[in-house]
Write a protein that holds these residues in place. Structure first.
Motif, PDB file in Angstrom:
ATOM      1  N   HIS A   1      21.638  11.014  54.186  1.00  0.00           N
ATOM      2  CA  HIS A   1      21.548   9.632  54.680  1.00  0.00           C
ATOM      3  C   HIS A   1      22.828   8.872  54.342  1.00  0.00           C
ATOM      4  O   HIS A   1      22.997   8.368  53.239  1.00  0.00           O
TER       5      HIS A   1
ATOM      6  N   CYS B   1      20.004   4.654  60.350  1.00  0.00           N
ATOM      7  CA  CYS B   1      19.481   3.276  60.433  1.00  0.00           C
ATOM      8  C   CYS B   1      19.800   2.615  61.783  1.00  0.00           C
ATOM      9  O   CYS B   1      19.988   1.401  61.865  1.00  0.00           O
TER      10      CYS B   1
ATOM     11  N   TYR C   1      16.682  -4.221  61.766  1.00  0.00           N
ATOM     12  CA  TYR C   1      17.953  -4.818  62.185  1.00  0.00           C
ATOM     13  C   TYR C   1      17.934  -5.187  63.660  1.00  0.00           C
ATOM     14  O   TYR C   1      17.451  -4.401  64.483  1.00  0.00           O
TER      15      TYR C   1
ATOM     16  N   HIS D   1      14.671   4.120  59.677  1.00  0.00           N
ATOM     17  CA  HIS D   1      14.512   3.000  58.746  1.00  0.00           C
ATOM     18  C   HIS D   1      13.360   2.204  59.343  1.00  0.00           C
ATOM     19  O   HIS D   1      13.530   1.509  60.337  1.00  0.00           O
TER      20      HIS D   1
ATOM     21  N   HIS E   1      15.122   6.377  53.294  1.00  0.00           N
ATOM     22  CA  HIS E   1      14.993   5.689  51.990  1.00  0.00           C
ATOM     23  C   HIS E   1      13.579   5.154  51.732  1.00  0.00           C
ATOM     24  O   HIS E   1      13.350   3.952  51.642  1.00  0.00           O
TER      25      HIS E   1
ATOM     26  N   ASP F   1      22.402   6.884  51.163  1.00  0.00           N
ATOM     27  CA  ASP F   1      22.381   5.662  51.974  1.00  0.00           C
ATOM     28  C   ASP F   1      23.714   4.924  51.872  1.00  0.00           C
ATOM     29  O   ASP F   1      23.751   3.696  51.931  1.00  0.00           O
TER      30      ASP F   1
HETATM   31 ZN    ZN Z   1      18.496   1.843  56.245  1.00  0.00          ZN
END
Ligand code: ZN
Length: 531
Positions: free
Chosen positions: A60, A89, A186, A214, A244, A404
């Motif tokens: 990640h 993500c 996001y 994500h 995550h 991440d």
């Molecule tokens: Zn993320």
């Protein structure tokens, strides 16, 4: 010409065979021979007392742009990482158009990167000719697909828009992407419904790729978000990975066990689901995505700033945030990590509470001023997780270890200051997992610990011939000291490579010798099998 090496005297450690004593011969970039005792070659490494494992696969990452700026990838290779999986993500570096592109251009111009590509094929062509110390695999981001077709509008995609996203997805898969990522907190990814995600996950499943998400909520609605993720996996047939995995915010900590139960049940049901996790208690994200209600960031950066500038709208945003976060220490848990690199760096390293105290006001006023002054480019760490949950998650056998993080260099100058305070996970993830959670706490044994960093992520991503110590595999290797391996990066001093990692090989070439970068750049951009 790739040099031939022998590595002698070490203990080998991998997921399939555990710990054993053997020597290795490397030839043509691959592991040519594994035998109890080998004669030294002209290039000979005496690794007596050390351990040789497959190079770590950081599943990640967010290195899709940084890789062009910092080809030596110090934070990866000095930490034993030989393959970086980026585009997570929802934010891949392709397709790159419109405001999604403008934002990246503004961010990376300050680091000297001119973004001169649009499509996945162009990106892969550029990456293939760019030097890199680390191997690189990529996902295509749902956010990038949506931005290219729908922009930042907060509405469902029309059937025609879905078809256009699908075409761009196909292009990326054909160019070599290993799957699809989503970032459902996001903008603009957050405006998609499950139907849209299912429609896009189907062709990924058909191509043998995977879906890394994500998920839509990691706090108050964590369980609903896990259910949505499982619905996408079940309906599309795609292999799925929760990015995550965590329960964010103290009041949500009790939900971690239920989230784990849901994933276990899904696996029992036969769904191919996994997760990744970094061994830290703070997340790092954009301040506006963390703080502001979704409606307040809709439409893109200009609209967001206009809302923050309008007194009535600003009051409404303040009320909503206070209502969502009544906990008294919320603003003590959020620390500014990085801001727009071309503007004042004063706020870096301070909590929102501290910024407010200095200004004699409300932490939210301080936060909004910061967003305004830095054109919304503000990254924060948020101390949101519990140690007990972290251990419970790391103990799950389907959890791969992923940082991440973007790759970083080891700065020695003012450029470091402009880059702010990265999360210590950038340098520390693998060493912290092995040193603290495997060796010191005994959460899992060495064989299982190394599996989470090597063959498990290799299998999830679909990387052939990497992640295992077998003859014929690519010679991505880390030579380390099991007694000494430890992270050194902290939140206050994150620019620090770990201890105990002595040598690292990528495709048979040594990129780290006695803990120092050799300057070699043998890394490749990897492509999904069949492309
Ligand atoms: Zn993320």
């Amino acid at each position: 010409m790739v040099q031939n090496w022998t590595i002698r005297g070490a203990a080998l450690l991998d997921a399939d065979l555990g710990l054993r004593r053997a020597d290795l011969r490397l030839s043509g970039g691959r592991i040519a021979e594994i035998a109890p005792v080998l004669e030294p070659a002209p290039r000979d490494l005496d690794a007596t007392g050390l351990t040789v494992a497959p190079g770590f696969i950081d599943i990640h990452c967010h290195s899709e742009f940084a890789a062009f700026v910092y080809p030596l990838a110090e934070s990866k290779v000095l930490a034993g990482v030989t393959t970086d999986v980026s585009g997570n993500c929802g934010a891949s570096p392709f397709p790159l158009v419109g405001e999604f592109r403008d934002r990246r251009e503004a961010e990376w111009r300050a680091h000297g990167l001119a973004i001169d590509w649009h499509s996945a094929a162009d990106y892969y062509a550029r990456a293939a000719s760019a030097p890199s110390s680390v191997n690189r695999a990529l996902l295509v981001g749902h956010g990038a697909l949506r931005a290219a077709v729908v922009g930042y509008a907060g509405r469902p995609a029309t059937p025609d828009e879905r078809r256009r996203m699908r075409r761009l997805l196909d292009e990326a898969l054909q160019a070599g992407a290993f799957g699809l990522s989503s970032g459902l907190i996001y903008p603009p990814g957050c405006y998609a419904d499950a139907e849209e995600l299912i429609a896009l996950a189907r062709p990924v499943a058909e191509a043998g790729g995977y879906y890394a998400s994500h998920i839509r909520n990691e706090g108050d609605r964590l369980l609903e978000a896990i259910d949505e993720f499982l619905e996408v996996v079940r309906s599309s047939g795609v292999r799925g990975q929760v990015s995550h995995l965590k329960a964010s915010g103290p009041r949500n900590w009790p939900k971690a066990g239920q989230a784990i139960d849901r994933l276990r049940r899904a696996r029992d049901e036969g769904l191919d689901v996994s997760a990744d996790r970094y061994p830290y208690l703070a997340s790092m994200t954009d301040l506006d995505s963390l703080l502001l209600p979704k409606w307040a960031v809709e439409g893109g950066r200009e609209e967001e700033l206009a809302r923050l500038a309008d007194p009535a709208t600003r009051r409404r945003i303040v009320e909503e945030i206070h209502k969502a976060h009544p906990e008294p220490d919320y603003f003590d848990r959020i620390t500014v990590a990085a801001v727009h690199p071309e503007r004042s760096q004063d706020a870096v390293g301070k909590t929102l509470r501290k910024l407010a105290d200095r200004a004699g006001g409300d932490p939210l006023e301080a936060a909004f001023d910061l967003l305004r002054d830095h054109q919304t480019q503000v990254n924060v760490t948020y101390l949101s997780m519990s140690e007990e949950n972290l251990r419970a998650i790391l103990a799950e056998p389907y959890v791969a270890i992923g940082s991440d993080s973007s790759l970083r260099h080891l700065p020695a100058d003012a450029a470091a200051e402009r880059a702010g305070l990265p999360h210590p996970r950038a340098y520390g993830t693998a060493a912290r997992f092995l040193g603290t959670y495997v060796r010191d706490l005994g959460l899992v044994d060495w064989r299982e610990g190394i599996r989470r960093l090597t063959s498990l992520p290799a299998d999830i991503v679909g990387l052939k011939d990497r992640g295992r110590l077998i003859e014929g595999a690519w010679a991505d290797l880390v030579v380390f000291d099991r007694d000494r391996i430890a992270d050194r990066a902290t939140y206050a001093h994150p620019w620090a490579a770990p201890d105990g990692i002595h040598h690292v090989f990528v495709n048979g070439e040594r990129v780290v010798a006695d803990g120092r970068h050799t300057g070699a750049t043998p890394g490749r951009v990897l492509k999904r099998e069949g492309t």
